[in-house]
Design a protein around this motif. Sequence first.
Motif, mmCIF file in Angstrom:
data_model
loop_
_atom_site.group_PDB
_atom_site.id
_atom_site.type_symbol
_atom_site.label_atom_id
_atom_site.label_comp_id
_atom_site.label_asym_id
_atom_site.label_seq_id
_atom_site.Cartn_x
_atom_site.Cartn_y
_atom_site.Cartn_z
ATOM 1 N N ASN A 131 0.849 -1.195 0.000
ATOM 2 C CA ASN A 131 0.000 0.000 0.000
ATOM 3 C C ASN A 131 0.886 1.247 0.000
ATOM 4 O O ASN A 131 1.754 1.392 0.856
ATOM 5 N N PRO A 132 0.675 2.192 -0.944
ATOM 6 C CA PRO A 132 1.566 3.361 -1.035
ATOM 7 C C PRO A 132 1.238 4.508 -0.085
ATOM 8 O O PRO A 132 1.951 5.520 -0.081
ATOM 9 N N THR A 158 -14.599 5.365 3.273
ATOM 10 C CA THR A 158 -14.840 3.955 2.963
ATOM 11 C C THR A 158 -13.955 3.419 1.845
ATOM 12 O O THR A 158 -13.946 2.219 1.595
ATOM 13 N N ARG A 159 -13.229 4.311 1.143
ATOM 14 C CA ARG A 159 -12.375 3.894 0.025
ATOM 15 C C ARG A 159 -11.015 4.575 0.149
ATOM 16 O O ARG A 159 -10.910 5.718 0.629
ATOM 17 N N TRP A 160 -9.997 3.899 -0.350
ATOM 18 C CA TRP A 160 -8.630 4.433 -0.265
ATOM 19 C C TRP A 160 -8.472 5.706 -1.081
ATOM 20 O O TRP A 160 -7.620 6.557 -0.757
ATOM 21 N N GLY A 161 -9.275 5.876 -2.116
ATOM 22 C CA GLY A 161 -9.198 7.100 -2.903
ATOM 23 C C GLY A 161 -9.523 8.346 -2.096
ATOM 24 O O GLY A 161 -9.068 9.450 -2.435
ATOM 25 N N GLN A 162 -10.311 8.207 -1.031
ATOM 26 C CA GLN A 162 -10.685 9.351 -0.204
ATOM 27 C C GLN A 162 -9.529 9.874 0.641
ATOM 28 O O GLN A 162 -9.633 10.970 1.206
ATOM 29 N N VAL A 163 -8.453 9.102 0.747
ATOM 30 C CA VAL A 163 -7.278 9.573 1.490
ATOM 31 C C VAL A 163 -6.095 9.782 0.545
ATOM 32 O O VAL A 163 -4.936 9.768 0.972
ATOM 33 N N GLY A 164 -6.394 9.966 -0.758
ATOM 34 C CA GLY A 164 -5.378 10.419 -1.686
ATOM 35 C C GLY A 164 -4.783 9.391 -2.621
ATOM 36 O O GLY A 164 -3.968 9.748 -3.478
ATOM 37 N N LEU A 165 -5.171 8.109 -2.488
ATOM 38 C CA LEU A 165 -4.610 7.104 -3.394
ATOM 39 C C LEU A 165 -5.336 7.146 -4.736
ATOM 40 O O LEU A 165 -6.546 7.384 -4.797
ATOM 41 N N GLU A 166 -4.572 6.892 -5.799
ATOM 42 C CA GLU A 166 -5.112 7.023 -7.147
ATOM 43 C C GLU A 166 -5.001 5.713 -7.910
ATOM 44 O O GLU A 166 -4.538 4.702 -7.384
ATOM 45 N N GLY A 167 -5.447 5.736 -9.150
ATOM 46 C CA GLY A 167 -5.345 4.571 -10.018
ATOM 47 C C GLY A 167 -6.190 3.424 -9.507
ATOM 48 O O GLY A 167 -7.350 3.606 -9.106
ATOM 49 N N SER A 168 -5.609 2.232 -9.511
ATOM 50 C CA SER A 168 -6.358 1.043 -9.094
ATOM 51 C C SER A 168 -6.742 1.071 -7.624
ATOM 52 O O SER A 168 -7.627 0.328 -7.190
ATOM 53 N N TRP A 169 -6.090 1.942 -6.845
ATOM 54 C CA TRP A 169 -6.404 2.031 -5.419
ATOM 55 C C TRP A 169 -7.643 2.881 -5.130
ATOM 56 O O TRP A 169 -8.244 2.759 -4.062
ATOM 57 N N ALA A 170 -8.005 3.744 -6.054
ATOM 58 C CA ALA A 170 -9.004 4.770 -5.759
ATOM 59 C C ALA A 170 -10.332 4.203 -5.264
ATOM 60 O O ALA A 170 -10.944 4.748 -4.328
ATOM 61 N N ASN A 171 -10.789 3.106 -5.836
ATOM 62 C CA ASN A 171 -12.099 2.560 -5.466
ATOM 63 C C ASN A 171 -12.003 1.330 -4.551
ATOM 64 O O ASN A 171 -13.006 0.644 -4.344
#
Length: 322
Positions: A131-132, A158-171
């Motif tokens: 996890n980045p 509820t999703r990693w995208g809400q804390v700044g992760l992008e790409g495949s991590w976003a959803n």
Amino acid sequence: MKKTIVATVTAAVLAVGFTASASVDPRLPEYQRASGVSGNMNSIGSDTLNNLMTLWAEEFNKFYPNVNVQIQGAGSSTAPPAITEGTANFAPMSRAMRQSEIETFEARHGYAPYAMPVAIDMLAVYVNNDNPIECLSLQQVDAIFSATRRGGYPQDITRWGQVGLEGSWANRDFALYSRNAVSGTYGYFKDNALFGGDFKSSINEQPGSSSVVQGVTESLNGIGYSGIGYRTSGVRAIALSATEGGECFEPTAENAATGDYPLARYLYVYVNKHPNRDLDPMTREFVKMLYSKVGQEVVDRDGYVPLPESLASRIRRELNVQ
């Protein structure tokens, strides 16, 4: 909001001259073996302290091979009744005893149990090693783990995208790993990371700290918490900031000592010490070893922050184990 213990830890360690180093204080005394020590030693309490108690017991057995040591680490809530009822010599806890637990002990014995701070722990928030994410604020941690969001974050996370992760991590959703309610770590995290709020019903409660770390290791979306001593190569302990938009601090000894890392705490071992009587020889020598160089080297080796001699000498003096 309940006051966090980090301020208490920081004030105490700075007051006794802690130098913000993970190395063991060279002023700590060498432990010298005493004669006539034998018997059965029982420890019942914290899972977080299970490794430390086991390592200390192994060191103690090097000095006293005739001492039989039994260690149970189901959780901090099992410690107060064990020491109150006399089924344990030592009651390790990853939190301080509650007033009701102290009062129950006092009703039985006529005095309070003695709380020995034995190490400084950093409660880490772990993510999968792949996890980045680099940092979270406590307010974000609260919004990830709690249903109440008392930290004031404006939305549920509820999703990693809400804390700044992008790409495949976003959803990607979160897989939340937590200790269970018998754990002092659970209570500390609830009070200090969830601002006294309630956990989400979707958390995966685990019986031990190693189980939390294992769960995060096996889940790419995983996030969980436990003591820093349980860190493995399969997880990363991320930096935390005390306020939204504030500076992020890694869970290091230096940041625990300065109070910059927001989830630092004392780990305790409680003993039954009558105010007008000395400890029995076995208990006395175990305590003496804990606050010696060899005892605090175990703390350092297990990934926690060792105590300075100025604090250790105070405990030895108060317990008359000089």
